[in-house]
Design an enzyme around this catalytic site. Structure first.
Site, mmCIF file in Angstrom:
data_model
loop_
_atom_site.group_PDB
_atom_site.id
_atom_site.type_symbol
_atom_site.label_atom_id
_atom_site.label_comp_id
_atom_site.label_asym_id
_atom_site.label_seq_id
_atom_site.Cartn_x
_atom_site.Cartn_y
_atom_site.Cartn_z
ATOM 1 N N THR A 182 0.870 -1.178 0.000
ATOM 2 C CA THR A 182 0.000 0.000 0.000
ATOM 3 C C THR A 182 0.902 1.222 0.000
ATOM 4 O O THR A 182 1.986 1.190 0.593
ATOM 5 C CB THR A 182 -0.856 -0.014 1.279
ATOM 6 O OG1 THR A 182 -1.814 -1.048 1.150
ATOM 7 C CG2 THR A 182 -1.563 1.299 1.533
ATOM 8 N N ARG A 210 -14.453 -6.535 0.037
ATOM 9 C CA ARG A 210 -13.801 -6.155 1.303
ATOM 10 C C ARG A 210 -13.121 -4.797 1.171
ATOM 11 O O ARG A 210 -12.399 -4.538 0.215
ATOM 12 C CB ARG A 210 -12.774 -7.227 1.682
ATOM 13 C CG ARG A 210 -11.932 -6.906 2.935
ATOM 14 C CD ARG A 210 -10.596 -6.286 2.577
ATOM 15 N NE ARG A 210 -9.699 -6.166 3.736
ATOM 16 C CZ ARG A 210 -8.586 -5.437 3.733
ATOM 17 N NH1 ARG A 210 -8.220 -4.769 2.669
ATOM 18 N NH2 ARG A 210 -7.823 -5.380 4.806
ATOM 19 N N GLY A 212 -10.648 -2.389 3.584
ATOM 20 C CA GLY A 212 -9.925 -2.404 4.863
ATOM 21 C C GLY A 212 -9.955 -1.033 5.503
ATOM 22 O O GLY A 212 -10.993 -0.387 5.613
ATOM 23 N N ASP A 213 -8.797 -0.589 5.911
ATOM 24 C CA ASP A 213 -8.665 0.713 6.580
ATOM 25 C C ASP A 213 -8.423 1.858 5.593
ATOM 26 O O ASP A 213 -8.786 3.005 5.859
ATOM 27 C CB ASP A 213 -7.454 0.675 7.512
ATOM 28 C CG ASP A 213 -6.183 0.380 6.712
ATOM 29 O OD1 ASP A 213 -6.175 -0.637 5.966
ATOM 30 O OD2 ASP A 213 -5.223 1.159 6.793
ATOM 31 N N THR A 233 -0.408 2.058 6.944
ATOM 32 C CA THR A 233 -0.336 0.834 6.145
ATOM 33 C C THR A 233 -0.223 -0.345 7.105
ATOM 34 O O THR A 233 0.213 -0.179 8.242
ATOM 35 C CB THR A 233 0.868 0.867 5.179
ATOM 36 O OG1 THR A 233 1.083 -0.457 4.655
ATOM 37 C CG2 THR A 233 2.161 1.306 5.865
ATOM 38 N N GLY A 234 -0.609 -1.521 6.622
ATOM 39 C CA GLY A 234 -0.525 -2.709 7.471
ATOM 40 C C GLY A 234 -1.833 -3.460 7.467
ATOM 41 O O GLY A 234 -2.636 -3.311 6.545
ATOM 42 N N HIS A 235 -2.059 -4.245 8.483
ATOM 43 C CA HIS A 235 -3.256 -5.084 8.539
ATOM 44 C C HIS A 235 -4.501 -4.220 8.732
ATOM 45 O O HIS A 235 -4.737 -3.674 9.809
ATOM 46 C CB HIS A 235 -3.110 -6.117 9.658
ATOM 47 C CG HIS A 235 -4.259 -7.072 9.686
ATOM 48 N ND1 HIS A 235 -5.066 -7.242 10.774
ATOM 49 C CD2 HIS A 235 -4.749 -7.884 8.720
ATOM 50 C CE1 HIS A 235 -6.014 -8.126 10.483
ATOM 51 N NE2 HIS A 235 -5.827 -8.533 9.255
ATOM 52 N N GLY A 236 -5.285 -4.098 7.657
ATOM 53 C CA GLY A 236 -6.374 -3.122 7.604
ATOM 54 C C GLY A 236 -7.408 -3.274 8.695
ATOM 55 O O GLY A 236 -7.900 -2.283 9.244
HETATM 56 N N1 ASP Z 1 -3.919 -1.584 4.890
HETATM 57 C C1 ASP Z 1 -4.098 -2.247 3.621
HETATM 58 C C2 ASP Z 1 -5.374 -3.034 3.660
HETATM 59 O O1 ASP Z 1 -5.603 -3.719 4.644
HETATM 60 C C3 ASP Z 1 -2.971 -3.160 3.270
HETATM 61 C C4 ASP Z 1 -1.594 -2.575 3.426
HETATM 62 O O2 ASP Z 1 -1.392 -1.535 4.009
HETATM 63 O O3 ASP Z 1 -0.637 -3.182 2.914
HETATM 64 O O4 ASP Z 1 -6.114 -3.023 2.702
#
Ligand code: ASP
Length: 322
Positions: A182, A210, A212-213, A233-236
């Site tokens: 991301t 879906r 995410g964040d 960024t990371g686990h949404g």
């Molecule tokens: N945050 C993003 C999502 O969950 C993924 C990412 O940041 O790599 O869609």
């Protein structure tokens, strides 16, 4: 009084494999320079983050625009958001398909509609109205994204593992899965305006539909001229639960530096919902923060013609911008 312009960008926080490491670093160096030039020419923070994010959307190494990962049906669905810290105006799109630069479509939502988020078919219909540049899916999908999708569908491994905290990653249980990069940017312009933008293809093998964040204000980012700006960024799902960007902004409003606020909020997210990620942050004085709890995050920032960048924990390389 005119402010010293600053821009900070990231190219995704996760277990970036060595094969993508160099490309990710080059990509964030380029994006930060592109955005900085916009600021140097008197452009607005919104213009700078849009250009920086577009540069990463056009770069197949990142999971945004070209290079986006595939959902469980093997399709690309992208999310993007942009926010103007002057008046907190924002625009976002979710689950859009066949769009070359979702960040520019998000900006059109901000500037041409009364809404903050448009998703799915409605977003694609809006894209037609504003003549957004489209690309057929086969031109958005890279060979790497296709291979990763096939691997993950075969193993049915939860992608959550890719966002595991550094010390708990079990590499052997995770198939090689490039493409969770991301992208995001935060800028402060000479007028003292702050903006942020974030863009993503999401996570591989996600359920169709879906979100995410990333396109959610307060989760995927935040910008307020009176405080600062954040892109995450990371686990949404984890980021959304703790409203990570707003959390950081709130900590800065209480007097924390961008760096301490970044570390405090990501520690909170790890403890409270066992989630990992990364952030880039600016405050209204142009001080920066960047932190990640995944194995790696490509980041870069430019101020006073000096570019800093890094990928691994503790790294901070600097060079003069030509
Ligand atoms: N945050 C993003 C999502 O969950 C993924 C990412 O940041 O790599 O869609």
């Amino acid at each position: 009084m005119s402010k010293t312009p600053v821009i900070i960008v990231h190219g995704g926080a996760w277990a970036i494999p060595d094969s993508l490491a160099e490309g990710s670093v080059q990509g964030v160096r380029l994006a930060s320079t592109v955005g900085y030039k916009v600021l140097g020419a008197g452009g607005s923070a919104v213009d700078a983050v849009e250009e920086a994010v577009r540069s990463m959307e056009d770069n197949p190494v990142f999971d945004a625009g070209v290079g986006s990962v595939l959902n469980a049906d093997g399709e690309v669905e992208m999310d993007a958001v942009i926010m103007d810290g002057r008046d907190l105006k924002s625009g976002a799109v979710g689950c859009v398909q066949n769009i070359k630069n979702p960040i520019s479509l998000a900006r059109a939502v901000m500037e041409k509609t009364d809404h903050t988020l448009i998703v799915g078919k409605g977003a694609n219909k809006f894209a037609e109205e504003v003549n957004a540049v489209t690309l057929p899916t086969n031109q958005l999908v890279t060979e790497t994204a296709r291979r990763e999708w096939e691997e993950l569908m075969k193993f049915r491994t939860t992608v959550t593992k890719l966002f595991s905290p550094r010390d708990t990653v079990q590499k052997e249980s995770v198939p090689v899965a490039p493409g969770h990069d991301t992208v995001g940017a935060v800028a402060l312009d000479t007028q003292g305006n702050i903006a942020f933008g974030t863009s993503t293809g999401g996570i591989t093998a996600k359920r169709p539909g879906r979100i995410g964040d990333s396109p959610i204000i307060g989760a995927g980012g935040y910008a307020d001229n009176n405080i600062g700006g954040v892109s995450t960024t990371g686990h949404g799902e984890s980021i959304a639960k703790v409203c990570l960007a707003k959390h950081i902004t709130h900590l800065m409003e209480g007097g924390m530096t961008p760096q301490t606020a970044s570390e405090t909020a990501l520690t909170f997210m790890a403890k409270r919902v066992q989630g990992s990620g990364g952030v880039v942050v600016l405050n209204d004085n142009g001080n920066i923060g960047r932190h990640f709890t995944t194995e790696r995050m490509a980041w870069a920032w430019v101020k006073d013609n000096v570019l800093h960048h890094g990928l691994n924990p503790g790294e901070d390389f600097s060079e003069n911008v030509k």
